[in-house]
Design a protein around this motif. Sequence first.
Motif, PDB file in Angstrom:
ATOM      1  N   VAL A   1       0.839  -1.200   0.000  1.00  0.00           N
ATOM      2  CA  VAL A   1       0.000   0.000   0.000  1.00  0.00           C
ATOM      3  C   VAL A   1       0.873   1.248   0.000  1.00  0.00           C
ATOM      4  O   VAL A   1       0.616   2.203  -0.742  1.00  0.00           O
ATOM      5  CB  VAL A   1      -0.963   0.004   1.211  1.00  0.00           C
ATOM      6  CG1 VAL A   1      -1.694   1.325   1.335  1.00  0.00           C
ATOM      7  CG2 VAL A   1      -1.949  -1.152   1.110  1.00  0.00           C
ATOM      8  N   ALA A   2       1.940   1.246   0.802  1.00  0.00           N
ATOM      9  CA  ALA A   2       2.828   2.397   0.881  1.00  0.00           C
ATOM     10  C   ALA A   2       3.526   2.660  -0.450  1.00  0.00           C
ATOM     11  O   ALA A   2       3.655   3.811  -0.867  1.00  0.00           O
ATOM     12  CB  ALA A   2       3.862   2.201   1.991  1.00  0.00           C
TER      13      ALA A   2
ATOM     14  N   ALA B   1       4.183   6.049  -5.021  1.00  0.00           N
ATOM     15  CA  ALA B   1       4.355   6.115  -6.474  1.00  0.00           C
ATOM     16  C   ALA B   1       3.166   6.786  -7.159  1.00  0.00           C
ATOM     17  O   ALA B   1       3.186   6.971  -8.366  1.00  0.00           O
ATOM     18  CB  ALA B   1       4.550   4.711  -7.043  1.00  0.00           C
ATOM     19  N   ARG B   2       2.152   7.127  -6.383  1.00  0.00           N
ATOM     20  CA  ARG B   2       0.953   7.781  -6.896  1.00  0.00           C
ATOM     21  C   ARG B   2       0.260   6.966  -7.982  1.00  0.00           C
ATOM     22  O   ARG B   2      -0.121   7.485  -9.030  1.00  0.00           O
ATOM     23  CB  ARG B   2       1.271   9.195  -7.396  1.00  0.00           C
ATOM     24  CG  ARG B   2       1.765  10.120  -6.309  1.00  0.00           C
ATOM     25  CD  ARG B   2       1.997  11.551  -6.747  1.00  0.00           C
ATOM     26  NE  ARG B   2       2.522  11.758  -8.073  1.00  0.00           N
ATOM     27  CZ  ARG B   2       3.815  11.868  -8.387  1.00  0.00           C
ATOM     28  NH1 ARG B   2       4.730  11.771  -7.446  1.00  0.00           N
ATOM     29  NH2 ARG B   2       4.185  12.090  -9.627  1.00  0.00           N
ATOM     30  N   ILE B   3       0.156   5.655  -7.734  1.00  0.00           N
ATOM     31  CA  ILE B   3      -0.619   4.797  -8.619  1.00  0.00           C
ATOM     32  C   ILE B   3      -1.578   3.994  -7.766  1.00  0.00           C
ATOM     33  O   ILE B   3      -1.387   3.848  -6.555  1.00  0.00           O
ATOM     34  CB  ILE B   3       0.264   3.859  -9.472  1.00  0.00           C
ATOM     35  CG1 ILE B   3       1.064   2.891  -8.598  1.00  0.00           C
ATOM     36  CG2 ILE B   3       1.190   4.646 -10.375  1.00  0.00           C
ATOM     37  CD1 ILE B   3       1.822   1.858  -9.398  1.00  0.00           C
ATOM     38  N   SER B   4      -2.620   3.477  -8.392  1.00  0.00           N
ATOM     39  CA  SER B   4      -3.607   2.704  -7.637  1.00  0.00           C
ATOM     40  C   SER B   4      -3.021   1.346  -7.255  1.00  0.00           C
ATOM     41  O   SER B   4      -2.104   0.830  -7.913  1.00  0.00           O
ATOM     42  CB  SER B   4      -4.879   2.504  -8.469  1.00  0.00           C
ATOM     43  OG  SER B   4      -4.624   1.640  -9.560  1.00  0.00           O
ATOM     44  N   GLN B   5      -3.562   0.760  -6.207  1.00  0.00           N
ATOM     45  CA  GLN B   5      -3.118  -0.565  -5.800  1.00  0.00           C
ATOM     46  C   GLN B   5      -3.404  -1.599  -6.888  1.00  0.00           C
ATOM     47  O   GLN B   5      -2.554  -2.467  -7.134  1.00  0.00           O
ATOM     48  CB  GLN B   5      -3.768  -0.947  -4.478  1.00  0.00           C
ATOM     49  CG  GLN B   5      -3.239  -0.116  -3.323  1.00  0.00           C
ATOM     50  CD  GLN B   5      -3.972  -0.400  -2.039  1.00  0.00           C
ATOM     51  OE1 GLN B   5      -4.259  -1.550  -1.724  1.00  0.00           O
ATOM     52  NE2 GLN B   5      -4.290   0.645  -1.302  1.00  0.00           N
TER      53      GLN B   5
ATOM     54  N   SER C   1      -0.583  -3.909  -8.616  1.00  0.00           N
ATOM     55  CA  SER C   1      -0.738  -5.357  -8.636  1.00  0.00           C
ATOM     56  C   SER C   1      -0.554  -5.913 -10.045  1.00  0.00           C
ATOM     57  O   SER C   1       0.091  -6.946 -10.231  1.00  0.00           O
ATOM     58  CB  SER C   1      -2.119  -5.735  -8.087  1.00  0.00           C
ATOM     59  OG  SER C   1      -2.259  -7.126  -8.029  1.00  0.00           O
ATOM     60  N   ARG C   2      -1.113  -5.211 -11.044  1.00  0.00           N
ATOM     61  CA  ARG C   2      -0.939  -5.653 -12.434  1.00  0.00           C
ATOM     62  C   ARG C   2       0.528  -5.607 -12.833  1.00  0.00           C
ATOM     63  O   ARG C   2       1.052  -6.541 -13.450  1.00  0.00           O
ATOM     64  CB  ARG C   2      -1.767  -4.786 -13.384  1.00  0.00           C
ATOM     65  CG  ARG C   2      -3.239  -5.144 -13.418  1.00  0.00           C
ATOM     66  CD  ARG C   2      -3.959  -4.438 -14.552  1.00  0.00           C
ATOM     67  NE  ARG C   2      -3.892  -2.981 -14.461  1.00  0.00           N
ATOM     68  CZ  ARG C   2      -4.696  -2.225 -13.722  1.00  0.00           C
ATOM     69  NH1 ARG C   2      -5.663  -2.792 -12.998  1.00  0.00           N
ATOM     70  NH2 ARG C   2      -4.563  -0.915 -13.706  1.00  0.00           N
ATOM     71  N   ILE C   3       1.205  -4.515 -12.474  1.00  0.00           N
ATOM     72  CA  ILE C   3       2.625  -4.386 -12.794  1.00  0.00           C
ATOM     73  C   ILE C   3       3.411  -5.489 -12.087  1.00  0.00           C
ATOM     74  O   ILE C   3       4.291  -6.122 -12.679  1.00  0.00           O
ATOM     75  CB  ILE C   3       3.155  -2.992 -12.409  1.00  0.00           C
ATOM     76  CG1 ILE C   3       2.496  -1.921 -13.274  1.00  0.00           C
ATOM     77  CG2 ILE C   3       4.681  -2.937 -12.517  1.00  0.00           C
ATOM     78  CD1 ILE C   3       2.710  -0.502 -12.774  1.00  0.00           C
TER      79      ILE C   3
ATOM     80  N   LEU D   1       7.686   3.956 -13.777  1.00  0.00           N
ATOM     81  CA  LEU D   1       8.843   3.210 -13.275  1.00  0.00           C
ATOM     82  C   LEU D   1       9.722   4.088 -12.402  1.00  0.00           C
ATOM     83  O   LEU D   1      10.241   3.636 -11.383  1.00  0.00           O
ATOM     84  CB  LEU D   1       9.662   2.640 -14.437  1.00  0.00           C
ATOM     85  CG  LEU D   1       9.059   1.443 -15.161  1.00  0.00           C
ATOM     86  CD1 LEU D   1       9.932   1.066 -16.347  1.00  0.00           C
ATOM     87  CD2 LEU D   1       8.888   0.266 -14.222  1.00  0.00           C
ATOM     88  N   GLY D   2       9.880   5.340 -12.789  1.00  0.00           N
ATOM     89  CA  GLY D   2      10.667   6.270 -11.981  1.00  0.00           C
ATOM     90  C   GLY D   2      10.048   6.492 -10.616  1.00  0.00           C
ATOM     91  O   GLY D   2      10.745   6.493  -9.598  1.00  0.00           O
ATOM     92  N   ARG D   3       8.722   6.670 -10.576  1.00  0.00           N
ATOM     93  CA  ARG D   3       8.033   6.861  -9.293  1.00  0.00           C
ATOM     94  C   ARG D   3       8.122   5.602  -8.442  1.00  0.00           C
ATOM     95  O   ARG D   3       8.326   5.675  -7.223  1.00  0.00           O
ATOM     96  CB  ARG D   3       6.580   7.272  -9.518  1.00  0.00           C
ATOM     97  CG  ARG D   3       6.449   8.681 -10.089  1.00  0.00           C
ATOM     98  CD  ARG D   3       5.038   9.232 -10.003  1.00  0.00           C
ATOM     99  NE  ARG D   3       3.998   8.330 -10.455  1.00  0.00           N
ATOM    100  CZ  ARG D   3       3.538   8.244 -11.711  1.00  0.00           C
ATOM    101  NH1 ARG D   3       4.059   9.011 -12.663  1.00  0.00           N
ATOM    102  NH2 ARG D   3       2.568   7.403 -12.011  1.00  0.00           N
ATOM    103  N   LEU D   4       7.987   4.428  -9.073  1.00  0.00           N
ATOM    104  CA  LEU D   4       8.114   3.173  -8.327  1.00  0.00           C
ATOM    105  C   LEU D   4       9.522   3.025  -7.753  1.00  0.00           C
ATOM    106  O   LEU D   4       9.682   2.620  -6.601  1.00  0.00           O
ATOM    107  CB  LEU D   4       7.796   1.975  -9.230  1.00  0.00           C
ATOM    108  CG  LEU D   4       6.330   1.719  -9.500  1.00  0.00           C
ATOM    109  CD1 LEU D   4       6.163   0.670 -10.594  1.00  0.00           C
ATOM    110  CD2 LEU D   4       5.613   1.280  -8.232  1.00  0.00           C
TER     111      LEU D   4
END
Length: 73
Positions: free
Chosen positions: A25-26, A31-35, A39-41, A53-56
């Motif tokens: 969740v954190a 990364a400002r993306i939905s859970q 999960s898909r990624i 990818l940069g945010r992750l």
Amino acid sequence: MVGTAIRPSPVDGHGNWDGSGHRFVAVAQHARISQPALSRIEGGGGVPTLATLGRLARAMGTTFAITVGQDTA
């Protein structure tokens, strides 16, 4: 693979992975993306943008190297 890096990543700096999903969740929040998108990624079912990818990477406190052919981008 992104998914293998998400689960053990010490996002909160304490290294307290307890399997409860708090770190997942954190990472999504940082990364400002939905859970569901994360999960898909994680499962290899999504194609994230370079910006995502940069945010992750920042959310997980790591970096990614992208190799195209013989060159590193």
